[in-house]
Design an enzyme around this catalytic site. Sequence first.
Site, short mmCIF file in Angstrom:
data_model
loop_
_atom_site.label_atom_id
_atom_site.label_comp_id
_atom_site.label_asym_id
_atom_site.label_seq_id
_atom_site.Cartn_x
_atom_site.Cartn_y
_atom_site.Cartn_z
N GLU A 89 0.88 -1.16 0.00
CA GLU A 89 0.00 0.00 0.00
C GLU A 89 0.92 1.22 0.00
O GLU A 89 1.80 1.32 0.85
CB GLU A 89 -0.87 -0.01 1.26
CG GLU A 89 -1.89 1.09 1.23
CD GLU A 89 -2.81 1.10 2.45
OE1 GLU A 89 -2.72 0.20 3.29
OE2 GLU A 89 -3.61 2.05 2.52
N ARG B 180 5.18 -12.98 9.61
CA ARG B 180 5.84 -11.72 9.30
C ARG B 180 7.15 -11.64 10.06
O ARG B 180 7.36 -12.30 11.07
CB ARG B 180 4.93 -10.52 9.57
CG ARG B 180 4.53 -10.31 11.01
CD ARG B 180 3.41 -9.28 11.13
NE ARG B 180 3.80 -7.97 10.69
CZ ARG B 180 3.12 -7.24 9.78
NH1 ARG B 180 2.04 -7.71 9.23
NH2 ARG B 180 3.54 -6.04 9.46
N LYS C 194 4.20 1.01 9.62
CA LYS C 194 4.35 2.25 8.84
C LYS C 194 3.70 3.43 9.55
O LYS C 194 4.20 4.54 9.50
CB LYS C 194 3.73 2.06 7.45
CG LYS C 194 4.67 1.41 6.46
CD LYS C 194 4.06 1.36 5.07
CE LYS C 194 3.06 0.23 4.96
NZ LYS C 194 2.63 -0.06 3.60
P1 ATP Z 1 2.70 -2.12 8.02
O1 ATP Z 1 1.79 -2.76 9.02
O2 ATP Z 1 4.11 -2.06 8.43
O3 ATP Z 1 2.19 -0.81 7.54
P2 ATP Z 1 1.50 -3.50 5.89
O4 ATP Z 1 1.33 -4.96 5.98
O5 ATP Z 1 0.34 -2.65 6.12
O6 ATP Z 1 2.72 -3.10 6.79
P3 ATP Z 1 1.61 -3.39 3.08
O7 ATP Z 1 2.08 -2.29 2.23
O8 ATP Z 1 0.16 -3.69 3.10
O9 ATP Z 1 2.12 -3.09 4.53
O10 ATP Z 1 2.44 -4.72 2.82
C1 ATP Z 1 2.86 -5.17 1.56
C2 ATP Z 1 3.27 -6.60 1.71
O11 ATP Z 1 4.35 -6.73 2.63
C3 ATP Z 1 2.14 -7.44 2.26
O12 ATP Z 1 2.05 -8.63 1.54
C4 ATP Z 1 2.54 -7.69 3.68
O13 ATP Z 1 2.01 -8.89 4.15
C5 ATP Z 1 4.06 -7.69 3.60
N1 ATP Z 1 4.64 -7.32 4.89
C6 ATP Z 1 4.39 -6.22 5.62
N2 ATP Z 1 5.07 -6.25 6.77
C7 ATP Z 1 5.79 -7.39 6.78
C8 ATP Z 1 6.70 -8.01 7.71
N3 ATP Z 1 7.01 -7.44 8.88
N4 ATP Z 1 7.24 -9.19 7.37
C9 ATP Z 1 6.96 -9.77 6.20
N5 ATP Z 1 6.11 -9.26 5.29
C10 ATP Z 1 5.53 -8.08 5.57
MG MG Z 2 -1.45 -2.65 5.02
#
Ligand code: ATP
Ligand code: MG
Length: 559
Positions: free
Chosen positions: A38, A262, A272
């Site tokens: 995102e 994760r 984020k």
């Molecule tokens: P955050 O909670 O840090 O904002 P998010 O999951 O909302 O992270 P996205 O941009 O939606 O961020 O994530 C893009 C991809 O990265 C998704 O497939 C997500 O599952 C993966 N991802 C995010 N954080 C991690 C992590 N700590 N370890 C492994 N994969 C991750």
């Molecule tokens: Mg997200």
Amino acid sequence: MATENIEVKERALNFLEEIIEESMAKGEKRVQTRFPPEPNGYLHIGHAKSICINFGLAQRYGGLCNLRFDDTNPVKEDVEYVDSIKRDIKWLGFDWAEERYASDYFDQLYEWAIVLIKKGLAYVDDQTQEQIRENRGTVAEPGKPSPYRDRSVEENLDLFERMRAGEFEDGAKVLRAKIDMAHPNMLFRDPIMYRIIHAEHHRTGNKWCIYPMYDYAHGQSDSIERITHSICTLEFDVHRPLYDWFIAALDIFPSHQYEFARLNLTYTMMSKRNLLKLVKEGAVMGWDDPRMPTICALRRKGYTPASVRAFAEMVGVAKRDNVIDLGKMEYCVREDLNKVAERRMAVLNPLKVVITNWEEGKVEMRRAVNNPEDEAAGMRDVPFSKVIYIERDDFMENPPKKYFRLSPGGEVRLRYSYLIKCEEVIKDAEGNIVELHCTYDTLSGEGSSSDGRRVKGVIHWVSAEHAVEAEIRLFNPLFKTEDPFDTSEGQLSWEDNLNPESLIVTKGYLEPALAAAKVGETFQFERVGYFCVDTDSVDGKMVFNRTVTLKDSWAKINK
Ligand code: ATP
Ligand code: MG
């Protein structure tokens, strides 16, 4: 930038590879993955792991990986983030087959919503958000059907079209899937598919004022791209049945979702939202502050793409949540830099040494090896003269036994140079040591001493008149607790756990060859650590970041 040829190491298959190999054994020919960020912030090391998995699997099995921006919430998203995400993925050494946006599919998703309405599987609900939440029930109790649940198909089509046309205010209506208000999986209790948001989208502008929810957009986007393996993190496992439900209800290409644990790291926060808060409040210098866990921060700090990929490989793909020691990441960068970083000499905490028997004004060039791990890196000249700096820690007035560095009357080898002997310790009025007077063994320049006596200690040095002064930034973990959310000592929030000593700024005296170093270049300062030229460097004032210490020091101290 082309995708680097990334070596696939021999090791046991991880569970995702097993799944792929099983499906290939059954005749599946194609592997298509996607990385779906995102664009609401900069990528962090957790995303790097997801990138390595998604692009890595595609590479390993001759498949493709798309980059898909999950841009379904116009309020939080921005092109600044889109650009940074692309840069970071390329820097990691990967390249996507296609650049896609969930917003590319808004028309298709809208048409599919109409299909579901026509099938009697979706309806427009006028309840407020609070009412919807209240009526959803609990795990123990079934939810209450909305009074609008049984609207006719015609009425739903009409209202949904008017939602799209902008007739209603934010929150006035939503489109919901009509599934089961008593379902044990709460996500099945008529999940919201669309909400009204009158906001400009960074790509579609003002074309839309209704935006799809994650659960409705994600699986369908996967299906449009014919993704075979939609890989995401564990918290999405409860969403998987709903992902399958929409695909089945629409009878479209069946993508499948698989979940892995994760990445969590000690002393590190990876949300984020919270990272944005640190940036906005000025607690750090920006998204790329070397103390941040973001990919751009690791780059600025001096991490190499290979070291980040090696780290992702080292932690592997797990099915259960765990927390990885930050020391492992540092180990990976140390290993890589040991191979590729050129050596230089730099003194961070100087003690002046005058070589009394060295001719005034004489400068001698000493030959130094650039990288003992890489002969091709060659040699360089380092000027040696009458006054040098050594590290204060390399001198002790009252040394313990087995102290091999410099002490009164003692001898030490200067790296790439002569043996020196400490003849006199000069102190100021307060008794602080300000200078040492030493003599050098004139015949010791080529390695041994003049009479074959053995001298164990070797220390680094810099010629005072040639030294380049630079700002040195020493980084420690951003949090002082292993778990940033630890409140066991009465902390009110994670912000109380920020480490006040996460950045220490000091001055360094560098050998003159470093004056030519360019932003982003990383060196081993011999016996001190790995350092990288920071983006804040300007002509006449260099700034170096400590990428990592030579040995794992803090991890042990903090345990
Ligand atoms: P955050 O909670 O840090 O904002 P998010 O999951 O909302 O992270 P996205 O941009 O939606 O961020 O994530 C893009 C991809 O990265 C998704 O497939 C997500 O599952 C993966 N991802 C995010 N954080 C991690 C992590 N700590 N370890 C492994 N994969 C991750
Ligand atoms: Mg997200």
